[in-house]
Scaffold this active site. Structure first.
Site, PDB file in Angstrom:
ATOM      1  N   ASP A 313       0.854  -1.256   0.064  1.00  9.66           N
ATOM      2  CA  ASP A 313      -0.056  -0.119   0.106  1.00  9.66           C
ATOM      3  C   ASP A 313       1.151   1.239  -0.120  1.00  9.66           C
ATOM      4  OD1 ASP A 313      -1.900   1.383   2.843  1.00  9.66           O
ATOM      5  OD2 ASP A 313       0.200   1.014   2.601  1.00  9.66           O
ATOM      6  N   ARG A 388     -14.034   7.871   1.114  1.00 10.12           N
ATOM      7  CA  ARG A 388     -12.913   8.577   0.793  1.00 10.12           C
ATOM      8  C   ARG A 388     -13.054  10.018   1.019  1.00 10.12           C
ATOM      9  NH1 ARG A 388     -10.500   8.053  -4.194  1.00 10.12           N
ATOM     10  NH2 ARG A 388     -11.980   6.715  -5.312  1.00 10.12           N
TER      11      ARG A 388
HETATM   12  N1  LIG Z   1      -9.050  12.502   6.722  1.00 13.75           N
HETATM   13  C1  LIG Z   1      -9.482  12.251   5.321  1.00 13.75           C
HETATM   14  N2  LIG Z   1     -10.720  13.142   5.088  1.00 13.75           N
HETATM   15  C2  LIG Z   1     -11.253  12.999   3.808  1.00 13.75           C
HETATM   16  N3  LIG Z   1     -10.410  12.294   2.665  1.00 13.75           N
HETATM   17  C3  LIG Z   1      -9.438  11.342   2.988  1.00 13.75           C
HETATM   18  C4  LIG Z   1      -8.857  11.405   4.479  1.00 13.75           C
HETATM   19  N4  LIG Z   1      -7.989  10.807   4.196  1.00 13.75           N
HETATM   20  C5  LIG Z   1      -7.520  10.282   3.104  1.00 13.75           C
HETATM   21  N5  LIG Z   1      -8.791  10.744   2.432  1.00 13.75           N
HETATM   22  C6  LIG Z   1      -8.955  10.389   0.698  1.00 13.75           C
HETATM   23  O1  LIG Z   1      -9.164   9.010   0.704  1.00 13.75           O
HETATM   24  C7  LIG Z   1      -8.050   8.670  -0.069  1.00 13.75           C
HETATM   25  C8  LIG Z   1      -8.123   7.042   0.469  1.00 13.75           C
HETATM   26  O2  LIG Z   1      -7.435   6.903   1.416  1.00 13.75           O
HETATM   27  P1  LIG Z   1      -7.018   5.628   2.356  1.00 13.75           P
HETATM   28  O3  LIG Z   1      -6.063   6.207   3.347  1.00 13.75           O
HETATM   29  O4  LIG Z   1      -8.076   4.996   2.666  1.00 13.75           O
HETATM   30  O5  LIG Z   1      -6.147   5.227   1.294  1.00 13.75           O
HETATM   31  P2  LIG Z   1      -5.503   3.760   1.292  1.00 13.75           P
HETATM   32  O6  LIG Z   1      -6.494   2.778   0.346  1.00 13.75           O
HETATM   33  O7  LIG Z   1      -5.109   3.147   2.474  1.00 13.75           O
HETATM   34  O8  LIG Z   1      -4.139   3.982   0.440  1.00 13.75           O
HETATM   35  P3  LIG Z   1      -2.811   4.182   0.616  1.00 13.75           P
HETATM   36  O9  LIG Z   1      -2.480   4.244   2.193  1.00 13.75           O
HETATM   37  O10 LIG Z   1      -1.881   3.226  -0.003  1.00 13.75           O
HETATM   38  O11 LIG Z   1      -2.506   5.465   0.222  1.00 13.75           O
HETATM   39  C9  LIG Z   1      -7.177   9.331  -0.111  1.00 13.75           C
HETATM   40  O12 LIG Z   1      -6.228   9.158  -1.208  1.00 13.75           O
HETATM   41  C10 LIG Z   1      -7.677  10.692  -0.006  1.00 13.75           C
HETATM   42  O13 LIG Z   1      -8.046  10.990  -1.177  1.00 13.75           O
HETATM   43 MG   LIG Z   2      -3.048   3.100   4.071  1.00 14.73          MG
END
Ligand SMILES: Nc1ncnc2c1ncn2[C@@H]1O[C@H](COP(=O)(O)OP(=O)(O)OP(=O)(O)O)[C@@H](O)[C@H]1O
Ligand SMILES: [Mg+2]
Ligand SMILES: [K+]
Length: 704
Positions: A313, A388
């Site tokens: 990830d 998201r």
């Molecule tokens: N606190 C938040 N509030 C709103 N949107 C967010 C927040 N954090 C992340 N996002 C959005 O949601 C998307 C997905 O975040 P997430 O942390 O779930 O990604 P992930 O699947 O864990 O991928 P990785 O950790 O590999 O980047 C982010 O790319 C961002 O656009």
């Molecule tokens: Mg992550």
């Protein structure tokens, strides 16, 4: 970052170290217990043969039979064979013991401050750490030991995890994000956190770590079991082969004593690999621990040796993981102040590191003061990996921030529960211009590897928050190394395709999958596995947990969440995803060592057959004299040298079993050819030299 930066916690103890050898000798004797031996069929058979031979020796002693000296020597060497096998295992186990002892020392009795009323960190009672149960909330302040495994539910602190990682540089542990897991026995060095205890007494991370290192939790892997069955089968064939010998001899008018048959049998069955198999497995796990990786199963270590695809990830695994807000980028007609204000409102209740950094930036750069959540009477919309987005609703007014496409989609189809008035208010404002403009800003941020978060308020797009994350140092070279090993690296992220592409290019992964939900991550692994690929996954987040559980090798970052740490079958205490290189090398080394020593063992046995049989039969069939190329002194010295050689070769190979055959990235084919040559040919040649040398020594000493 070369492998030298991956510090090894305990220097590998040398075999000559008396502190290791002495207790291992004791353990070898204790391991003579047949209940312990039964899991090792080859050695169990040798044990039975040794018992029978011993009984015959006693009978001969009582009867005052001739030739007792020879029988006694054979009996002794039969027992030595079993003892040496036990010794190999005991030595392998000892090496982890010292480390387990030092871990146990950190498990001192700790007091915990258990909250009486959730939410009030001033009201707590002092209890012993052992009294804590899952669900309890404890407050831990600077200088305190964290009393048990858990999840930070409030606050942020720097923690010294040297007790488990051997690394004293402090790490940040905070609520909300993917760095929320804390481990009992580590120390908070600044600030104050509230921890929700997750592990029940006795099943803590430290307990599991100790059990693993000591080998108490070790179970035989399917491969090991299969090999054991094969070896048992081979031994069975030799039972018949040896059992027919007396009739051949009888035909020529001779007899063969039981001890000779027993010794012959033991030298022919695959005792070498049978003796070393367990030590090889333990040493593999132990080698991983030295690289600060805890493998929960031997199977995971073996699978690592054959991994085809590595999924990682992005945030927190490839990048440092503290995505910080660095700028507010408003659309035309919106002031920075207005955007900052909305962004702050959308983040007031957002406990993720991203959310907190937005509040900080709004305050530091735009002087926007904190608002009181309770006074606002707002309803907070927490971030989820599926929507998201996160945000806040106050009366009919609302704010959202999140992945750009998610926010645009949200504006296009407002959820019914926000009320009809909202739906009315927003539609006309989401013009094609605004969408074009926000995409342009987002693209600019994403191309630089940043994460853009769109902000919308009451149906109107206001602008973008720029989140910056940094690719971990030296990662590129390490991915190149994985490529050389034939492993394809794929980054899977919930982030947008453009940010993903930029980070993928910077980190040098082979491929990436963007906008992935937790289900997508899981599906990708299943697809790869359906193609017959072995998949490794490195992750830290709760949203990675299903994928970590599905992967053949699931490496959880120690900095990650408790859910991730429990889902994987390995934990990397250094939270370094490129450590997979070492994990794969150790896995390959384990498989190769096992293969090489099996080849050696069987080649050895075949060679022994041709080395000693002519010498034994020459008395009854003098024509066989031409085959007696070894020119061994007598049938008795031939059989004695063979059994001595057979036992000593076990001891001689212990260092190789523990250290492992060296792995080189030269491709599977050439590697196999090389190993067959070295260990196959070596296995054929050594007995001839070894047995001849021992035969000469025996004659010189007058032992036979
Ligand atoms: N606190 C938040 N509030 C709103 N949107 C967010 C927040 N954090 C992340 N996002 C959005 O949601 C998307 C997905 O975040 P997430 O942390 O779930 O990604 P992930 O699947 O864990 O991928 P990785 O950790 O590999 O980047 C982010 O790319 C961002 O656009
Ligand atoms: Mg992550
Ligand atoms: K043997």
């Amino acid at each position: 970052m070369d492998s030298s930066t991956l510090r090894k916690r305990v220097p590998a103890s040398t075999l000559l170290d008396w502190k290791t050898v002495a207790p291992a000798i004791g353990a070898s004797v204790r391991k003579l217990d047949p209940r312990a031996l039964i899991t090792n069929p080859v050695m169990f058979v040798v044990w039975i043969v040794a018992v029978l031979a011993s009984l015959l020796l006693v009978r001969d002693l009582v009867a005052g039979a001739a030739g007792i000296g020879f029988t006694l020597q054979i009996v002794l060497w039969l027992w030595f064979t079993v003892l040496f096998a036990n010794f190999a295992e005991a030595i392998a186990e000892r090496r982890g013991k010292a480390q387990a002892d030092s871990l146990r020392e950190t498990r001192t009795r700790t007091k915990a401050k258990r909250l009486l009323v959730p939410g009030n960190t001033e009201l707590f009672e002092m209890v012993w750490a052992e009294e804590l149960s899952p669900g309890d909330l404890v407050v831990v302040e600077a200088g305190d030991l964290i009393p048990g495994d858990g999840e930070v539910v409030e606050g942020m602190a720097s923690v010294n995890e040297a007790a488990i990682t051997g690394e004293s540089a402090p790490v940040i542990r905070e609520s909300g994000g993917d760095r929320s897991a804390v481990t009992g026995g580590t120390t908070v060095i600044s600030d104050r956190i509230v921890v929700k205890i997750t592990a029940a007494k006795g099943s803590s991370f430290l307990d599991r770590m100790i059990a693993l290192i000591e080998g108490a939790a070790r179970q035989k892997t399917p491969n090991e079991i299969a090999l054991n069955i094969l070896l048992a089968g081979l031994s069975l064939i030799f039972v018949f082969a040896v059992a027919t010998i007396p009739s051949f001899v009888a035909y020529a008018g001779g007899t063969v004593p039981f001890v000779v048959l027993a010794a012959l049998f033991v030298t022919l069955i695959p005792t070498t690999i049978g003796a070393l198999l367990s030590a090889i497995g333990i040493a593999g796990m132990d080698r991983l621990v030295r690289f600060n990786v805890l493998a929960m199963s031997g199977h995971a270590v073996e699978a690592a040796g054959d991994v085809d695809t590595l999924l990682l990830d992005k945030t927190g695994t490839i990048t440092l993981g503290n995505r910080q807000a660095t700028a507010f980028r408003p659309l035309r007609g919106v002031s920075e102040q207005e955007l900052a204000d909305a962004a702050q409102l959308a983040s007031l209740a957002d406990e993720t590191p991203e959310g907190r950094s937005i509040v900080v930036l709004a305050k530091e750069k735009y002087g926007i003061r904190g608002r009181d959540l309770a006074e606002l009477r707002g309803r907070s919309i927490p971030f989820s990996a599926n929507t998201r987005m996160s945000g806040m609703e106050v009366g009919a007014s609302w704010v959202r921030k999140g992945a750009v496409d998610s926010v645009i989609a949200f504006l296009d189809s407002p959820p019914v529960d926000t009320g009809g008035n909202v739906a009315q208010a927003l539609r006309p404002r989401l013009g094609a211009d605004a969408v074009r403009e926000i995409n342009a800003i987002a693209e600019e941020i994403a191309k630089a590897g940043g994460t853009p978060l769109a902000v919308a308020k009451d149906g109107r797009l206001l602008g973008v928050i720029q989140l910056k994350d940094i690719v971990k140092g030296g990662i590129r070279e390490r991915f190149a190394e994985l490529r050389r090993m034939g492993i394809r690296t794929v980054m899977i992220t919930g982030d947008n395709p453009m940010t993903a592409a930029a980070i993928a290019a910077e980190a040098g992964v082979d491929d990436f999958l963007a906008q992935a939900t937790p289900e997508d991550k899981l599906r990708l692994i299943r697809e790869e596995q359906a193609k017959g690929k072995l998949v490794a996954m490195c992750g830290d987040g709760t949203n990675d947990a299903p994928a970590l559980a599905q992967a053949d090798v699931g490496v959880a970052m120690n900095t990650g969440t408790q859910a991730a740490r429990e889902a994987g079958n390995m934990v990397d205490l250094d939270s370094n995803p490129t450590k997979l290189i070492e994990v794969v090398e150790i896995g390959k080394q384990l498989l190769m060592t096992r293969g090489a020593l099996t080849t050696f063992s069987i080649a050895n046995d075949v060679a022994k057959y041709f080395a000693i049989l002519p010498a034994i039969f020459v008395a009854v069939y003098p024509q066989l004299g031409v085959l007696n190329i070894m020119g061994l002194a007598s049938p008795q010295s031939a059989i004695l040298s063979a059994i001595v050689f057979n036992a000593l070769i076990i001891v001689a190979l212990i260092p190789l079993a523990l250290k492992g055959v060296r792995y080189r990235a030269i491709g599977a084919g050439p590697l196999l050819r090389r190993n067959l040559l070295v260990y196959g040919l070596g296995g054929v040649v050594t007995p001839f030299i070894g047995i001849k040398a021992i035969d000469m020594a025996i004659v010189a000493l007058g032992l036979a």
